[in-house]
Design a protein around this motif. Sequence first.
Motif, PDB file in Angstrom:
ATOM      1  N   PRO A 122     -23.178  13.377 -12.207  1.00 45.47           N
ATOM      2  CA  PRO A 122     -22.016  14.165 -12.632  1.00 45.47           C
ATOM      3  C   PRO A 122     -21.452  14.998 -11.482  1.00 45.47           C
ATOM      4  O   PRO A 122     -22.180  15.412 -10.578  1.00 45.47           O
ATOM      5  N   PRO A 123     -20.167  15.259 -11.532  1.00 51.20           N
ATOM      6  CA  PRO A 123     -19.540  16.101 -10.481  1.00 51.20           C
ATOM      7  C   PRO A 123     -19.983  17.544 -10.627  1.00 51.20           C
ATOM      8  O   PRO A 123     -20.504  17.943 -11.672  1.00 51.20           O
ATOM      9  N   PRO A 124     -19.796  18.351  -9.587  1.00 49.89           N
ATOM     10  CA  PRO A 124     -20.206  19.758  -9.677  1.00 49.89           C
ATOM     11  C   PRO A 124     -19.430  20.508 -10.752  1.00 49.89           C
ATOM     12  O   PRO A 124     -18.412  20.048 -11.251  1.00 49.89           O
ATOM     13  N   ALA A 125     -19.936  21.693 -11.076  1.00 51.83           N
ATOM     14  CA  ALA A 125     -19.343  22.462 -12.179  1.00 51.83           C
ATOM     15  C   ALA A 125     -17.906  22.878 -11.886  1.00 51.83           C
ATOM     16  O   ALA A 125     -17.112  23.054 -12.817  1.00 51.83           O
ATOM     17  N   ASP A 126     -17.590  23.054 -10.615  1.00 54.80           N
ATOM     18  CA  ASP A 126     -16.223  23.489 -10.280  1.00 54.80           C
ATOM     19  C   ASP A 126     -15.282  22.321 -10.015  1.00 54.80           C
ATOM     20  O   ASP A 126     -14.216  22.485  -9.440  1.00 54.80           O
ATOM     21  N   TRP A 127     -15.694  21.159 -10.457  1.00 54.79           N
ATOM     22  CA  TRP A 127     -14.851  19.952 -10.243  1.00 54.79           C
ATOM     23  C   TRP A 127     -13.530  20.108 -10.993  1.00 54.79           C
ATOM     24  O   TRP A 127     -13.498  20.495 -12.158  1.00 54.79           O
ATOM     25  N   HIS A 160     -10.630  13.924 -17.500  1.00 60.81           N
ATOM     26  CA  HIS A 160     -10.448  15.284 -16.998  1.00 60.81           C
ATOM     27  C   HIS A 160     -11.205  16.314 -17.823  1.00 60.81           C
ATOM     28  O   HIS A 160     -11.403  17.448 -17.362  1.00 60.81           O
ATOM     29  N   GLN A 161     -11.656  15.898 -19.078  1.00 56.19           N
ATOM     30  CA  GLN A 161     -12.472  16.796 -19.891  1.00 56.19           C
ATOM     31  C   GLN A 161     -13.971  16.535 -19.708  1.00 56.19           C
ATOM     32  O   GLN A 161     -14.806  17.022 -20.460  1.00 56.19           O
ATOM     33  N   ARG A 162     -14.303  15.719 -18.670  1.00 58.61           N
ATOM     34  CA  ARG A 162     -15.688  15.415 -18.279  1.00 58.61           C
ATOM     35  C   ARG A 162     -16.437  14.622 -19.340  1.00 58.61           C
ATOM     36  O   ARG A 162     -17.665  14.560 -19.349  1.00 58.61           O
ATOM     37  N   ARG A 163     -15.681  13.967 -20.213  1.00 60.47           N
ATOM     38  CA  ARG A 163     -16.292  13.068 -21.184  1.00 60.47           C
ATOM     39  C   ARG A 163     -16.251  11.672 -20.586  1.00 60.47           C
ATOM     40  O   ARG A 163     -15.448  10.820 -20.946  1.00 60.47           O
ATOM     41  N   PHE A 164     -17.139  11.449 -19.626  1.00 57.50           N
ATOM     42  CA  PHE A 164     -17.043  10.257 -18.798  1.00 57.50           C
ATOM     43  C   PHE A 164     -17.430   8.989 -19.562  1.00 57.50           C
ATOM     44  O   PHE A 164     -16.903   7.910 -19.259  1.00 57.50           O
ATOM     45  N   ALA A 165     -18.314   9.076 -20.525  1.00 54.40           N
ATOM     46  CA  ALA A 165     -18.706   7.879 -21.292  1.00 54.40           C
ATOM     47  C   ALA A 165     -17.511   7.391 -22.113  1.00 54.40           C
ATOM     48  O   ALA A 165     -17.198   6.177 -22.151  1.00 54.40           O
ATOM     49  N   GLU A 166     -16.840   8.309 -22.781  1.00 55.82           N
ATOM     50  CA  GLU A 166     -15.671   7.951 -23.575  1.00 55.82           C
ATOM     51  C   GLU A 166     -14.555   7.428 -22.692  1.00 55.82           C
ATOM     52  O   GLU A 166     -13.881   6.442 -23.020  1.00 55.82           O
ATOM     53  N   TYR A 195      -4.647   4.172 -21.937  1.00 52.39           N
ATOM     54  CA  TYR A 195      -4.830   4.760 -20.605  1.00 52.39           C
ATOM     55  C   TYR A 195      -4.782   6.290 -20.688  1.00 52.39           C
ATOM     56  O   TYR A 195      -5.585   6.975 -20.058  1.00 52.39           O
ATOM     57  N   GLU A 196      -3.860   6.822 -21.477  1.00 49.47           N
ATOM     58  CA  GLU A 196      -3.766   8.265 -21.620  1.00 49.47           C
ATOM     59  C   GLU A 196      -5.024   8.846 -22.276  1.00 49.47           C
ATOM     60  O   GLU A 196      -5.477   9.928 -21.890  1.00 49.47           O
ATOM     61  N   GLN A 197      -5.580   8.099 -23.256  1.00 48.73           N
ATOM     62  CA  GLN A 197      -6.807   8.575 -23.889  1.00 48.73           C
ATOM     63  C   GLN A 197      -7.933   8.649 -22.871  1.00 48.73           C
ATOM     64  O   GLN A 197      -8.692   9.617 -22.809  1.00 48.73           O
ATOM     65  N   GLY A 198      -8.038   7.600 -22.073  1.00 46.30           N
ATOM     66  CA  GLY A 198      -9.097   7.589 -21.070  1.00 46.30           C
ATOM     67  C   GLY A 198      -8.920   8.677 -20.041  1.00 46.30           C
ATOM     68  O   GLY A 198      -9.876   9.334 -19.618  1.00 46.30           O
ATOM     69  N   LEU A 199      -7.656   8.913 -19.618  1.00 50.60           N
ATOM     70  CA  LEU A 199      -7.397   9.926 -18.584  1.00 50.60           C
ATOM     71  C   LEU A 199      -7.688  11.319 -19.122  1.00 50.60           C
ATOM     72  O   LEU A 199      -8.226  12.183 -18.400  1.00 50.60           O
TER      73      LEU A 199
END
Length: 847
Positions: free
Chosen positions: A826-831, A789-795, A781-785
Amino acid sequence: MAVLFGCVLGLLVYLRAPGLAEPRDESSGWGLAAAFDGAQAILDGWERASYDWRVRELGERSERPDEAVVVAIDDETLAEARQDDRPGVATQPWPRQLVGGMVNRLTQEGALLVLVDLPFPELSPSACVDPKLSPQPQLAPSDDAAFRQLLDREPNRALLAFTWESQGPRVLPPASRLWPYRVKLGTYATPADARTRVQAVLAVQRPAFLIPTGNQVEVWGGATDEADARALGGRLGVGSAAIEERRAADDAYRVGPTDLFVALSEVQVEGLDSSKLVEVRHLQHPVAPLLRGSGGFGAVSLPADPDGVVRAIPHLVAFTVRGQRHVLPSLPLAAAMRLAGTTRLRYADGKLHIGDEHAIPMDASGFSLVRWNAPTAGRGSRGSLARSIRAWNVLLNVFDVAEERPARFDNDLEGRTVVLTRTAGDGGHMHRTPIGGETPGGAILGQALANILRSDGITRATPDTDLMLTMGLAFVGAFLALSLSFLLRSVRGAVLYVGMLVAAGAGYAAAAAYVFIEQHLWIAMAGPLLAMVGAFGVTILYAFSTEREVRDFVHNALGRYVSPEVARLVTRDLNLMRPERRNMSVYICDIEGFTRLSEGMAPEQLVGLFNEYLTEMTAVVRSTAGQVDKYIGDSVMAFWGAPVRTDRHAHLACEAALKLRAALASRQDAWEKKYGRRLSFRAGIDTGEVVVGDMGSELKSNYTVLGDAVGLAARLESINKVYGTYVLVGDATAKLASDVYVFRVVDQVRLKGRPQPVRVHELVGRRGEITPRAQEQLSLYEQGLTAYHQRRFAEAHAAFERVATDFQDSVAAVYVARCARFLVTPPPADWDGVHGLEESGPTAAAA
């Protein structure tokens, strides 16, 4: 209660007897006045006892005075006299010629003054015993005349005593026979100039008449007939005196021994209200042959307090003659005036000033407290003085000198005052005093004289001062009783409780003794101490009588299910109930699906299940030192950190959540069997600064909390439904309790009405109790979280999907849906990773 008790005792202290030794009006009475007088008498007795103790303490720190020396006619002297063969020595009382010889001898040995504390109210029954003792024996046909000659041999060196009584009817001089004739014995400019001639007339047992004529006065003597008148004139040195028949109007000008005595002994006192002095009803003064202007006179009466103890000496008394008040001095005062060479007395600021040299504290009634210079009366006749001498030693010196032999005793009297007194025989010469049961009266007079010569006495505090002290000590007693009442919960505390009262009383007694010893000021002790003890006791009774009300108040304020331990603490210290700001942890929980549950159950079953659930909940909260604040439907609110402070309130709240989960899990089977239902709950916990205390209206109040942590705990409980969790906690709670409990970050959310995002945590369990499988779940869970937050949504999607699938993790399932959306859009750049929760519910979470 303190005010009431202080007022009653203060009134008793304030309305004390106006004079130091002035007797109270003991007229019988009934009702409140009699009770008041009785209580005041008891209080005065206790106060006098405390005064005596202070007197002895002061005496311990003093040196016996040597200004006055007692010459005592004691038992040993009389035993020696009975064995002597000289004329008159073996008889009692001694002939006055012997007494005069002793006075004369004492002055020759250097005594500044001799105070003759012996009564001479009647003519001497004795005759002259030894012509060698009188300077002019041919002029002393009587014992009284010989005594007077010996006193005149050293003019102004001896003072004679008189006594007085203030009780009973006024005693008038005995009536004498009529004197039909009168003889003129001289004309004088003033009555004072005529006193010597008046005394000569009275000395031969004849009445004297002081008749004014123009600016002068004439002295006439009474006679039985013309022959007797001529004989009287010749006897008094008037050869051809005028003789007339006595007129009735002459009685208005008659002068008796008492009139002459008062004229010779009275003093004038500036600034004194003589109406406040003790009014003398009867005088016993020396007989007429001893009333000479060259001598002095002073009172030796020593009235005792109601308990029979002499503590003060009346230096001034009043005596009324023919409607005119005269002020008469005590023997020590008359001696001090003679030694100071002054007749000027002035009363001001509670002190009697003798000339410009001496001053002694004296109250308005003329009494001065004796300042004793010893803790106990010494052996023999000296009392508190440094020395006493047997009169026999002085009498032997008299005989030695008369027989032209050297005096055998060196009595060392140079520069000292002598009090010639009697201590043998009946007990009238001994008095009870604070320093002993048998103190010679002569020693008391000597001590009083030493006080005057040293300007050293005892001042009694004003009634106003004693009243303020009594009121103040009453408040001290009440304050101690209230402020220390929590100590009564144990035997040791009760001992300490009473010990504090004893310590306070001992402290005041020590302060009163210090003031007495250092400043010679008598402040009230018994009244203030009794007021303090009384107020203390009354306050204790009042506290016990209201303790049940306090307990009821505590239970009503804290709730029915308050912890008994906490209730005891609050009962001891009601300040814990006072509203204040504190850091605390708040817990709010709710039954999942309660509305659907209640619709499918009979009311009796629903209430039974609900009560059992609340009982479990309350027991868990109480077991972790928490307080159940309120029940709101199926919701329960509790808090930790008040009313008893603790720094572990966050730990206790988390522990309660875990214990409640375990308790409900253990009851599920029983509830399903009994009620056909299983229960699950959701809870929110947050920590922060809140206002806690007793709040509400005059009709209803409760001990509760207000603050942002309360609202956030409620919203955390609600958004459990968004993530499918059961216990969510705020960031502050997780930080405080992370050393004992394991949390995982659920999300950062923006709640409606809160500008700053909130980090939300899930309570996982206690450290050391996390299974390897749960640790694997938390790691994935920590790896996914982190990837999220680093915008690596596939991982992140892959990690969350594995956690959701393998561990049935509802929070991971929420993130799987979010990652899938962000992969498409994808979320905006200031997400910043913060999720907005405008409305609670699964729809908002998945959006």
